[in-house]
Design a protein around this motif. Structure first.
Motif, PDB file in Angstrom:
ATOM      1  N   LEU A  94       0.733  -1.140   0.013  1.00 38.66           N
ATOM      2  CA  LEU A  94      -0.178   0.106  -0.052  1.00 38.66           C
ATOM      3  C   LEU A  94       0.902   1.130   0.110  1.00 38.66           C
ATOM      4  O   LEU A  94       0.601   2.199  -0.918  1.00 38.66           O
ATOM      5  CB  LEU A  94      -0.897  -0.186   1.167  1.00 38.66           C
ATOM      6  N   PRO A  95       1.983   1.389   0.666  1.00 38.27           N
ATOM      7  CA  PRO A  95       2.734   2.705   0.655  1.00 38.27           C
ATOM      8  C   PRO A  95       3.308   2.793  -0.537  1.00 38.27           C
ATOM      9  O   PRO A  95       3.550   4.172  -0.906  1.00 38.27           O
ATOM     10  CB  PRO A  95       3.800   2.308   2.027  1.00 38.27           C
TER      11      PRO A  95
ATOM     12  N   PHE B   5      -4.001   2.070  -6.297  1.00 41.58           N
ATOM     13  CA  PHE B   5      -3.820   0.672  -7.036  1.00 41.58           C
ATOM     14  C   PHE B   5      -3.932  -0.601  -6.154  1.00 41.58           C
ATOM     15  O   PHE B   5      -4.555  -1.462  -6.528  1.00 41.58           O
ATOM     16  CB  PHE B   5      -2.962   0.895  -8.211  1.00 41.58           C
ATOM     17  N   ALA B   6      -3.302  -0.478  -4.987  1.00 40.97           N
ATOM     18  CA  ALA B   6      -3.078  -1.539  -4.043  1.00 40.97           C
ATOM     19  C   ALA B   6      -4.440  -1.786  -3.658  1.00 40.97           C
ATOM     20  O   ALA B   6      -4.839  -2.983  -3.370  1.00 40.97           O
ATOM     21  CB  ALA B   6      -2.029  -1.469  -2.916  1.00 40.97           C
ATOM     22  N   ILE B   7      -5.300  -0.700  -3.171  1.00 44.99           N
ATOM     23  CA  ILE B   7      -6.454  -0.847  -2.636  1.00 44.99           C
ATOM     24  C   ILE B   7      -7.515  -1.602  -3.455  1.00 44.99           C
ATOM     25  O   ILE B   7      -8.363  -2.348  -3.228  1.00 44.99           O
ATOM     26  CB  ILE B   7      -6.935   0.481  -2.266  1.00 44.99           C
TER      27      ILE B   7
ATOM     28  N   ILE C 264     -10.738  -6.243  -5.539  1.00 45.23           N
ATOM     29  CA  ILE C 264     -11.292  -7.025  -6.579  1.00 45.23           C
ATOM     30  C   ILE C 264     -10.914  -8.528  -6.213  1.00 45.23           C
ATOM     31  O   ILE C 264     -11.803  -9.516  -6.300  1.00 45.23           O
ATOM     32  CB  ILE C 264     -10.652  -6.556  -7.802  1.00 45.23           C
ATOM     33  N   CYS C 265      -9.497  -8.692  -5.778  1.00 49.34           N
ATOM     34  CA  CYS C 265      -9.261 -10.024  -5.637  1.00 49.34           C
ATOM     35  C   CYS C 265      -9.820 -10.599  -4.258  1.00 49.34           C
ATOM     36  O   CYS C 265     -10.054 -11.904  -4.266  1.00 49.34           O
ATOM     37  CB  CYS C 265      -7.640 -10.232  -5.677  1.00 49.34           C
ATOM     38  N   MET C 266      -9.723  -9.842  -3.303  1.00 47.86           N
ATOM     39  CA  MET C 266     -10.329 -10.491  -2.126  1.00 47.86           C
ATOM     40  C   MET C 266     -12.000 -10.656  -2.150  1.00 47.86           C
ATOM     41  O   MET C 266     -12.483 -11.481  -1.673  1.00 47.86           O
ATOM     42  CB  MET C 266     -10.051  -9.352  -0.817  1.00 47.86           C
TER      43      MET C 266
END
Length: 403
Positions: free
Chosen positions: A106-107, A112-114, A119-121
């Motif tokens: 995330l850092p 984009f990480a969120i 989506i994947c989770m």
């Protein structure tokens, strides 16, 4: 893990219709997956808050995830019907790995990480939810299902008690990224126990609306949405409350603190799961469901007055007692309904869909509370609403509890 479980419980399951080996596989897989989730994803909301995202943003994030889960649940049901629960579980676990890795970065990756995590989770959790419900519904013993649900609850609570502490210590000493890597490995391992039973898994099943017993199941579907609301209140919102209100100055050690608060429930969970299992198998599950829902409502009301760590521990213990009664009785009635409905997969898909809808509504409710009140008052208002919503779980009219 499976061998250990087999040696403990096999002698008590000589009467089962499915072999105990199948249940031991499911127990082992479920335990490893729960460990992965609570080592890694269990800290997601707190991690986002520590990264300076607002409560409104975090709850909007969850509301979108649960909305997406509700949309793709029917697709997950079709997929499970075609490829079976074992293969579905494997795909689900593999989908969770990029989610873990994304939130760990995330850092570096920011929004984009969120997005990648969401989506994947969301896809992974939805597919797994359907797989787990269908598989347990299929292999449980119809006479002693209450006891088996109790065993599963003990394993889950033990995992939930230990895993956050492990995950918190890893995050504290090595960083959150390492925590996510460990969780990713566990997700892979959790699929292994079910792989060899993939040939026994139901495949190429048909899903049809024609003849679906709506009148018989509608109450339990609505009640399930109330359980979804409760899940968000007890996990996401309560975790944020502990972080923001009870330990506002804690640094990275907040992960260990949250884990430790969860761990005090293990002894309670072991004792009451055995007791509740016997009550359910003695045809008292209907009364247990109503009592659990009322008790859980009182627990949510008590959260309003929590201001100290000691009070938080007390609420956690009370919540474990009430929620276990409610959930075990609900699961027993739900699995019996799946058996007699003639539409096992479709009914359980509906259960999973309504759970996501309830969770989405809870997330939206917290957003509105956060926008309308101060930090502590927003939590109090939300828990007040939750106290009334959770009473809806007790309105489920399962056929087996009407006999």
């Amino acid at each position: 893990m499976k061998l250990f479980l087999y040696r403990i419980f096999q002698r008590r399951h000589f009467w089962r219709y499915a072999t105990f080996s199948q249940v031991a596989d499911l127990y082992a897989s479920r335990t490893l997956r729960e460990a992965a989730i609570y080592i890694g994803a269990g800290f997601t909301s707190v991690y986002l808050y520590k990264a300076h995202y607002s409560i409104v943003f975090i709850m909007s994030f969850w509301a979108i995830i649960y909305f997406g889960k509700a949309i793709i649940t029917p697709i997950a049901g079709l997929m499970v019907a075609r490829i079976g629960t074992a293969n579905g579980t494997l795909i689900s676990n593999l989908l969770y790995i990029p989610a873990m890795l994304a939130i760990g970065y995330l850092p570096n990756w920011g929004i984009f990480a969120i997005i990648m995590f969401a989506i994947c989770m969301g896809a992974s959790g939805t597919l797994y939810g359907v797989c787990y419900l269908v598989e347990f519904s299929k292999v449980k013993n119809p006479i002693h299902a209450g006891k088996e649900i109790g065993f599963m609850n003990i394993l889950e609570r033990a995992t939930i008690a230990i895993s956050p502490v492990i995950g918190g210590l890893i995050a504290l000493f090595f960083g959150v990224q390492v925590t996510m890597w460990v969780a990713s490995v566990l997700f892979v391992l959790s699929a292994i126990p079910l792989l060899k039973s993939s040939s026994q898994s139901e495949k190429r099943q048909s899903i049809t609306i024609k003849g679906f017993p709506w009148r018989m199941v509608i109450n339990s579907l609505i009640a399930r949405s109330c359980e979804g609301y409760d899940n968000v209140a007890t996990t996401i919102v309560w975790g944020l409350f502990i972080t923001i209100i009870i330990f506002p100055t804690a640094g990275n050690d907040i992960y260990v603190i949250i884990g430790a608060l969860s761990s005090v429930m293990i002894i309670v969970a072991i004792i009451i799961s055995i007791i509740y299992g016997k009550i359910i198998d003695n045809n008292k599950g209907g009364n247990l469901l109503k009592l659990g829902a009322i008790s859980n409502s009182l627990v949510h009301l008590s959260r309003i007055f929590v201001t100290t760590p000691t009070a938080a521990v007390g609420v956690n213990i009370a919540n474990e007692t009430a929620t276990t009664a409610q959930n075990m009785a609900f699961l027993r009635g739900m699995f019996d309904t799946a058996d007699i409905s003639g539409h096992r997969i479709m009914y359980l898909v509906g259960i999973e869909l309504m759970n996501s809808i309830g969770a989405m509504v809870a997330s939206i409710a917290m957003i509105l509370c956060a926008m309308s009140f101060s930090k502590i008052d927003s939590f109090r208002a939300f828990f007040l609403i939750a106290a009334f919503v959770i009473l809806g779980v007790g309105t489920a009219r399962f056929p087996m509890y009407r006999k």
